[in-house]
Design a protein around this motif. Structure first.
Motif, PDB file in Angstrom:
ATOM      1  N   ASP A  84      73.243  17.139  65.175  1.00  0.00           N
ATOM      2  CA  ASP A  84      73.135  18.964  65.151  1.00  0.00           C
ATOM      3  C   ASP A  84      72.282  19.300  64.150  1.00  0.00           C
ATOM      4  OD1 ASP A  84      73.893  22.089  65.061  1.00  0.00           O
ATOM      5  OD2 ASP A  84      73.465  21.901  66.959  1.00  0.00           O
ATOM      6  N   GLN A  85      71.580  19.592  63.959  1.00  0.00           N
ATOM      7  CA  GLN A  85      71.834  20.015  62.024  1.00  0.00           C
ATOM      8  C   GLN A  85      72.909  20.969  62.088  1.00  0.00           C
ATOM      9  OE1 GLN A  85      67.565  22.335  60.835  1.00  0.00           O
ATOM     10  NE2 GLN A  85      66.956  20.565  59.244  1.00  0.00           N
ATOM     11  N   ALA A  86      72.758  21.834  62.282  1.00  0.00           N
ATOM     12  CA  ALA A  86      73.605  23.314  62.001  1.00  0.00           C
ATOM     13  C   ALA A  86      74.542  22.720  61.845  1.00  0.00           C
ATOM     14  CB  ALA A  86      73.638  24.420  62.979  1.00  0.00           C
ATOM     15  N   GLY A 116      76.370  10.042  69.979  1.00  0.00           N
ATOM     16  CA  GLY A 116      74.975  10.356  69.224  1.00  0.00           C
ATOM     17  C   GLY A 116      74.909   9.033  69.045  1.00  0.00           C
ATOM     18  N   THR A 117      74.693   8.027  68.948  1.00  0.00           N
ATOM     19  CA  THR A 117      74.310   6.943  68.625  1.00  0.00           C
ATOM     20  C   THR A 117      73.373   6.345  69.192  1.00  0.00           C
ATOM     21  OG1 THR A 117      75.890   5.165  69.355  1.00  0.00           O
ATOM     22  CG2 THR A 117      76.389   6.094  66.702  1.00  0.00           C
ATOM     23  N   ARG A 142      59.900  10.982  63.267  1.00  0.00           N
ATOM     24  CA  ARG A 142      59.518  10.444  62.395  1.00  0.00           C
ATOM     25  C   ARG A 142      58.666   9.126  62.349  1.00  0.00           C
ATOM     26  NH1 ARG A 142      65.767   9.540  59.692  1.00  0.00           N
ATOM     27  NH2 ARG A 142      64.263   8.844  58.611  1.00  0.00           N
ATOM     28  N   LEU A 143      57.780   8.304  61.289  1.00  0.00           N
ATOM     29  CA  LEU A 143      57.696   7.017  60.943  1.00  0.00           C
ATOM     30  C   LEU A 143      58.497   6.232  60.202  1.00  0.00           C
ATOM     31  CD1 LEU A 143      54.357   7.663  59.527  1.00  0.00           C
ATOM     32  CD2 LEU A 143      54.092   7.711  61.970  1.00  0.00           C
ATOM     33  N   ARG A 154      68.394   0.628  59.687  1.00  0.00           N
ATOM     34  CA  ARG A 154      69.410   1.661  60.439  1.00  0.00           C
ATOM     35  C   ARG A 154      68.713   3.083  59.703  1.00  0.00           C
ATOM     36  NH1 ARG A 154      73.197  -1.346  63.085  1.00  0.00           N
ATOM     37  NH2 ARG A 154      73.224  -3.120  62.524  1.00  0.00           N
ATOM     38  N   LEU A 155      68.756   3.744  60.775  1.00  0.00           N
ATOM     39  CA  LEU A 155      68.092   4.883  59.568  1.00  0.00           C
ATOM     40  C   LEU A 155      69.763   5.793  58.857  1.00  0.00           C
ATOM     41  CD1 LEU A 155      66.021   6.098  63.105  1.00  0.00           C
ATOM     42  CD2 LEU A 155      65.103   4.730  60.592  1.00  0.00           C
ATOM     43  N   GLY A 156      70.754   5.639  59.838  1.00  0.00           N
ATOM     44  CA  GLY A 156      71.742   6.129  59.810  1.00  0.00           C
ATOM     45  C   GLY A 156      72.394   7.949  60.423  1.00  0.00           C
ATOM     46  N   GLU A 157      72.428   9.157  59.896  1.00  0.00           N
ATOM     47  CA  GLU A 157      72.329   9.966  60.953  1.00  0.00           C
ATOM     48  C   GLU A 157      71.200  10.704  60.541  1.00  0.00           C
ATOM     49  OE1 GLU A 157      74.948  13.087  58.518  1.00  0.00           O
ATOM     50  OE2 GLU A 157      76.739  11.083  59.082  1.00  0.00           O
ATOM     51  N   TRP A 158      71.042  11.689  61.822  1.00  0.00           N
ATOM     52  CA  TRP A 158      68.937  12.283  62.163  1.00  0.00           C
ATOM     53  C   TRP A 158      70.002  13.160  62.711  1.00  0.00           C
ATOM     54  CZ3 TRP A 158      65.336  10.059  65.971  1.00  0.00           C
ATOM     55  CH2 TRP A 158      63.919  10.579  65.576  1.00  0.00           C
ATOM     56  N   LEU A 159      69.429  14.364  61.929  1.00  0.00           N
ATOM     57  CA  LEU A 159      69.467  15.779  62.196  1.00  0.00           C
ATOM     58  C   LEU A 159      68.016  16.947  62.570  1.00  0.00           C
ATOM     59  CD1 LEU A 159      71.580  16.624  58.881  1.00  0.00           C
ATOM     60  CD2 LEU A 159      72.047  15.872  60.703  1.00  0.00           C
ATOM     61  N   VAL A 160      68.901  16.968  64.092  1.00  0.00           N
ATOM     62  CA  VAL A 160      67.328  17.885  64.349  1.00  0.00           C
ATOM     63  C   VAL A 160      67.863  18.788  64.819  1.00  0.00           C
ATOM     64  CG1 VAL A 160      66.631  15.729  65.731  1.00  0.00           C
ATOM     65  CG2 VAL A 160      68.288  17.015  66.783  1.00  0.00           C
ATOM     66  N   ALA A 161      67.006  20.443  64.920  1.00  0.00           N
ATOM     67  CA  ALA A 161      67.421  22.024  65.498  1.00  0.00           C
ATOM     68  C   ALA A 161      67.336  22.511  66.414  1.00  0.00           C
ATOM     69  CB  ALA A 161      65.853  22.002  64.250  1.00  0.00           C
TER      70      ALA A 161
END
Length: 858
Positions: A84-86, A116-117, A142-143, A154-161
């Motif tokens: 979660d982005q927030a 979340g993985t 994301r591309l 490995r993208l690591g943390e991906w934040l969504v709004a």
């Protein structure tokens, strides 16, 4: 037809039409998918097209090719963690899609784990579009590019709004629904349910399909009262009553109808997990809530947390003081020793509930991959209930006897819990996780019941009777769970757990010869007892993804050893070993759809009061006693679920079946010996337990969440099923079609104002000796946010038309009874909440306090 009936009928028609169309289209798409697969992989026409219409051919295709259905093959892998982005909280069960450019062909898909993985493997070097979709959030894209020299990304943390809708220059944040339905699980977000303010967990559970709660807080799911309660992911103490648990303590309630092998096998109806609030944001945060209700109902809650560096200190305190008034009625006819007696009774009761609760805990995270938690809770509950009755007794042609009698109950209960847990993950191996925990619960107190005759004929017994139960329950438990990914598509898990229960206690029976005199203990009718139970458990499961398919199989082993002793009546023991298989097959379909088939074998262990031969007196004419020969009830549960989401609408459909053997039934009969010994012109009824025949329930559940306009959201769910039980009279089975319906309208005319209008209905339900009549009601609530979202004021009225009442009709050999009870259900509540620190009641549920599930398994 009134307005409620019209809305209900219209909603049902729309739901049935929608689901019929969706199922037809998806069956067609599924057949085409399998047909194309066979066209590519079978040679020389070994499967004749003429055989496609045979159901067994389709079943063989689906079952035999699961391991071979894979996405485009390659050496590459894409992995990451969706947050979660927030709040930076993990987003479980979100869909991650890998699409080939430029035609957006689906290459692979994955669902995020509880942390979340996600990981997609077998991807060929190329440039792709990665898309993440989670309920209540904006789709994220994301591309990504995989090269032959660097095939692992490995993208690591991906934040969504959170989702947002723009209306007239004002951005309105998208919200999760009060009720979120996933396949096999229903989640109620308590903070979003305005109709639970000032109420209890019972008020929240009324929103869940196929759930019914009676006046005593007894929960049934799809007609089964064997429901296992969890608190923060661990079995709840036996003293926990849902009608005494404030809803303000809870973040979410999770109802799992068909748990897998990682869950305890106890509970043929399913598992209800009560997740308590827990702040995790940096600095000082929390909230304070005070609620006042009409006719002496008060509650207050304080939640606080302080996060400093690697430590997070959290705690809460709450107090409840409520008085509820009610009425009851009883018409009972019995024939004993050739004579017929009739009892007509009306009553008024006052129930005073008071409780205090304190929780303290600390999290310590030395690094991003480890977390230690230590928590403790102290709970004190007091119940005082007074019931005054006007009773008319008639036997044959004898003159009627009119009595004024009174029943008293005083419960003085306490609960102490201390728990510790450890969680370990590995950044280099997403999905690998080790958890261990230990819990000790001390549960105890006294329960005192009295029956008095206040007025009546001089020759009628005027002495008062009293039973004092002194109970102490020790509940230590320990468990360890481990999950290990073999690669990005395969993983296995295993766990061990041991539950222990030791319960020594006494039940003293006393009489008061004359009013005002001391109670004198009677040796006859007084008992000492000791009950101990040990349940070691182990499970293992295996999960694999194969293209759009996802399947899981597991096996759980449980041993039950118990020893019950009641002095002076005797003792009993049981040694039972069981295996419980579970399996799930799921298919991700086009257009954000999912199809899932699951099966599990479960059991209902009788509790210690159902086994020990200890008579417990509810009033002067009825008592309950256990059965030492009682054995567990076994059940097979199967579900076929379908879920589809389009735009902001989610529709879930589940076909289910539950088939039980050695069904545990509660049976009321006449105790002819006790009736004869009493010497009174009425009779004594006995409630006991027996393994009695087979029960079954099967039917359909629907759940729909849909915004009708930018300011009006509709949530509708319901169940329609056939309930079948063995008839006590021995004449076959008793069955009827029954179900539940719930309709919630949420209106947001302004950014700071919210209005909820809801109604629920539970249809009549058969039991071995009769039936439970329908229960229904309407609730309304209004919330205004104040001081720039720093505070909130909530006004709520439960059971607006004062229609909720419980009615039961029973019939046994020589006994018929009609019971009615009406508790105070129409109540007005006014609540004020003040938010502390960074915690504010923003329009998205994601910014509300998060609960800690505590983990399942073992």
């Amino acid at each position: 037809m009134n307005l409620f009936d019209y809305l209900f009928q219209s909603t049902r028609y729309c739901l049935v039409s929608c689901i019929a169309n969706k199922i037809n289209s998806q069956v067609f798409e599924l057949k085409i998918t399998v047909f194309l697969f066979w066209s590519r992989h079978l040679t020389r026409g070994r499967l004749a097209l003429a055989s496609w219409g045979k159901p067994w051919v389709f079943a063989l295709v689906a079952a035999g090719l699961l391991p071979r259905l894979v996405a485009a093959q390659g050496p590459g892998q894409v992995a990451g963690t969706l947050l979660d982005q927030a709040t930076r909280q993990p987003l479980p069960f979100a869909n991650v899609l890998l699409l080939r450019l430029p035609d957006s062909t689906l290459v692979g898909s994955a669902q995020t784990a509880e942390n979340g993985t996600f990981a997609l493997a077998g991807v060929a070097p190329d440039t792709y579009l990665l898309r993440a979709e989670a309920l209540g959030y904006r789709p994220a894209r994301r591309l990504v590019t995989l090269r032959a020299g660097a095939p692992v990304l490995r993208l690591g943390e991906w934040l969504v709004a959170p989702a947002a809708v723009r209306l007239g220059g004002v951005v309105v944040q998208g919200e999760k629904a009060v009720v979120v339905n996933e396949l096999g699980k229903t989640i109620v977000n308590v903070d979003k349910d305005l109709n639970s303010v000032g109420g209890t967990a019972v008020d929240v559970l009324q929103k869940v399909p196929a759930v019914a709660v009676d006046d005593n807080g007894q929960v049934s799911l799809r007609g089964s009262t064997s429901v296992t309660l969890y608190l923060d992911g661990k079995p709840a103490p036996s003293s926990l009553r849902l009608d005494q648990l404030p809803a303000s303590r809870l973040a979410t309630i999770e109802v799992i109808t068909n748990p897998g092998a990682q869950y305890s096998a106890q509970g043929t109806g399913g598992i209800i997990n009560l997740v308590q609030k827990k702040q995790t944001q940096p600095g000082w945060n929390g909230s304070a809530l005070a609620t006042v209700g009409t006719r002496d109902k008060y509650s207050a809650v304080l939640d606080l947390n302080r996060r400093v560096g690697k430590f997070n200190f959290f705690g809460s305190a709450n107090a409840v003081d409520n008085r509820f008034r009610g009425s009851s009625g009883l018409q009972q006819v019995a024939t004993a020793d050739g004579r017929t007696s009739r009892t007509d009774q009306t009553g008024q009761n006052l129930r005073h509930q008071a409780s205090k609760d304190l929780q303290l805990g600390v999290d310590y995270a030395p690094n991003d991959q480890e977390r230690f938690t230590l928590a403790t809770e102290l709970y004190k509950s007091d119940l005082h209930q007074t019931s005054d009755f006007a009773t008319r007794l008639t036997r044959g042609a004898d003159p009627a006897i009119v009595l004024q009698n009174q029943n008293l109950e005083v419960d003085d209960l306490y609960n102490a819990r201390i728990s510790g847990s450890y969680r370990r993950t590995w950044a280099a191996h997403p999905g690998r996780e080790l958890t261990a925990s230990a819990t000790y619960i001390l549960d105890g107190g006294t329960v005192t019941t009295e029956q008095r005759v206040l007025d009546g004929p001089a020759d009628y017994a005027r002495q008062a009777r009293q039973q004092l139960l002194d109970v102490t329950i020790h509940l230590p438990s320990a468990q360890v769970d481990y999950a290990h990914p073999l690669d990005d598509k395969r993983r296995w898990g295993a766990g061990l757990k041991t539950d222990v229960m030791v319960t020594p206690g006494t039940a003293d029976y006393s009489v008061q010869p004359v009013p005002g005199a001391p109670f004198v203990r009677q040796e006859a009718g007084s008992y000492r007892y000791r009950y101990q139970q040990v349940i070691p458990q182990a499970y293992g499961n295996y999960q694999q993804k194969a293209g759009a398919w996802d399947y899981q199989v597991g096996l759980r082993a449980e041993f039950t050893g118990l020893q019950a002793q009641v002095l002076p009546t005797g003792s009993a023991s049981q040694r039972i070993f069981n295996l419980f298989p579970a399996a799930t097959v799921a298919r991700t379909l086009a257009h954000e759809q999912r199809l899932q088939l699951s099966y599990a074998r479960r059991l209902n262990r009788p509790n210690f009061l159902q086994i020990i031969a200890l008579p417990i007196y509810s009033d002067a004419r009825n008592y309950t006693v256990g059965n030492p020969d009682l054995r567990p009830e076994y059940v097979h549960v199967a579900e076929l679920g379908h879920q589809v989401a389009w735009q902001n609408t989610t529709l879930s459909t589940t076909l289910f079946g539950r088939f039980a053997s050695q069904s545990i039934q509660s049976l009321r009969t006449i105790d002819t010996v006790a009736t004869r010994l009493s010497g009174q012109p009425d009779f004594i009824a006995r409630t006991g337990y027996a393994n009695f025949g087979h029960t079954a329930s099967y039917g359909l559940e629907l759940s729909l969440t849909r915004p009708l306009t930018a300011w009006w959201k509709l949530t509708a769910n319901g169940s329609f099923f056939r309930s079948q039980v063995a008839s006590y009279a021995g004449d076959g089975t008793r069955a009827n079609f029954t179900g539940t319906a719930y309709l919630l309208n949420t209106f947001s005319p302004t950014k700071a104002l919210a209005l909820q209008l809801s109604g629920n209905y539970r249809a009549p339900l058969v039991v071995p000796q009769g039936r439970l009549l329908a229960v229904y009601g309407v609730d309304v609530a209004l919330r205004q946010r104040l001081f720039n979202d720093r505070a909130a004021l909530t006004l709520r009225v439960s059971d607006l038309f004062n229609t909720r009442r419980q009615s039961t009709q029973l019939a046994a050999d020589g006994l018929t009874a009609d019971l009615q009870s009406k508790y105070e259900t129409r109540v007005g509540y006014l609540g004020f909440t003040w938010f502390l620190g960074n915690n504010k009641p923003a329009s998205t549920i994601e910014n509300q306090p998060k609960g800690d599930t505590g983990g399942f398994g073992g």
